[in-house]
Design an enzyme around this catalytic site. Sequence first.
Site, PDB file in Angstrom:
ATOM      1  CB  CYS A  54       2.714  18.994  -0.679  1.00  0.00           C
ATOM      2  SG  CYS A  54       4.183  17.997  -0.382  1.00  0.00           S
ATOM      3  CB  CYS A  58       2.980  12.414  -4.847  1.00  0.00           C
ATOM      4  SG  CYS A  58       4.378  12.622  -3.725  1.00  0.00           S
ATOM      5  CB  CYS A  61      -0.700  13.451  -3.433  1.00  0.00           C
ATOM      6  SG  CYS A  61      -1.079  14.315  -1.888  1.00  0.00           S
ATOM      7  CB  CYS A  98      -1.417   8.414  11.711  1.00  0.00           C
ATOM      8  SG  CYS A  98      -1.447   6.665  12.122  1.00  0.00           S
ATOM      9  CB  CYS A 129       1.951   7.114  13.490  1.00  0.00           C
ATOM     10  SG  CYS A 129       2.660   6.852  11.853  1.00  0.00           S
ATOM     11  CB  CYS A 189       4.248   3.223   9.433  1.00  0.00           C
ATOM     12  SG  CYS A 189       2.751   3.079   8.453  1.00  0.00           S
ATOM     13  NE  ARG A 261      -2.672   1.054   9.787  1.00  0.00           N
ATOM     14  CZ  ARG A 261      -1.401   1.367  10.105  1.00  0.00           C
ATOM     15  NH1 ARG A 261      -0.686   2.054   9.266  1.00  0.00           N
ATOM     16  NH2 ARG A 261      -0.889   1.008  11.254  1.00  0.00           N
TER      17      ARG A 261
END
Length: 324
Positions: A54, A58, A61, A98, A129, A189, A261
């Site tokens: 990616c 972040c 991550c 998801c 999702c 979400c 959640r």
Amino acid sequence: MATIRHDWQLAEVTNLYELSLNELLLQAHTVYRQYFDPNQVQMSALLSIKTGACPEDCSYCGQSGHHKTKFTKESLLSVAKVVECAKAAKAKGASRFCMGAAWRSPPEKDLPKVIEMIKAVKALGLETCVTLGMLDEEQADQLKTAGLDYYNHNLDTSREFYANIISTRTYQDRLTTLENLRKAGINVCCGGILGLGESLTDRLKLLIGLANLPEHPQSVPINQLAQTPGTPLENAPDMDEIEFVRIVAVARILLPKSVIRLSAGRHKMSDSMQALCFFAGANSVFVDDKLFLTANPDCVDDNQLFAKLGIQPLRSELAPISES
Ligand code: SF4
């Protein structure tokens, strides 16, 4: 009935957080019962449809191309593979499926394939999702037309702490995508991650940021950092369990009609801690043994826990039981 508010201030939210635990839990549980059956928990499943490399950085991550982790780049899965995984998730009790892709935003060439996936998963009778990174208005409209039910796009942390965690995008970028989703009429979400080195004030500002959006997100994932080797936060300490429960309780009070959640980091939570979180107002979990690419309790553990607590795992959509 608890009022749906969008004007929460730090001082009053801090006062809530600092109540005695029993008083805070009582207030949160009282609000919870006004909108939901407290003995029902919605089950979602998550699949990484495009893993690794990616371009975002972040700090938490393992899929960021900026960190040296064990995750290697995988191309976008085939629609057939996604359908196979969605069927398996449905068999394990999931009502929502998801699909996450490690992108800054969905590449033009890949969006049609994701749209095919959404249609195929919906055809199985599952809610859909996706989380694909930033979206412009046109992309959001395309996903809405495809029938997408939810889009995940987390605020992650407070506006003030954001730059400590991510440098390749801004908090305002997140707000812009959330606005594009609202305009397109897609359920949102949106939640955050605790344990990134943020202060208590940052945690409360994350919740205030969610509650003071023009509309409360329909789903609010509260993640606890799952430390991933090779990321800058690999050695971050676990957060205190009671502090986590308090955040769930405050989230329930600020976001009375949102489904809250327990997401990443649940594998580290004891049954007792999860029970407290369910009492405080958490009413959704991820099933299956992977949460994107970090550990998650498997469905056998979950079924045992729900049986002990007298909680009914829901195979259908969980919606607030009354409107206001
Ligand atoms: S959290 Fe999402 S956007 Fe950030 S690096 Fe990981 S996959 Fe990319």
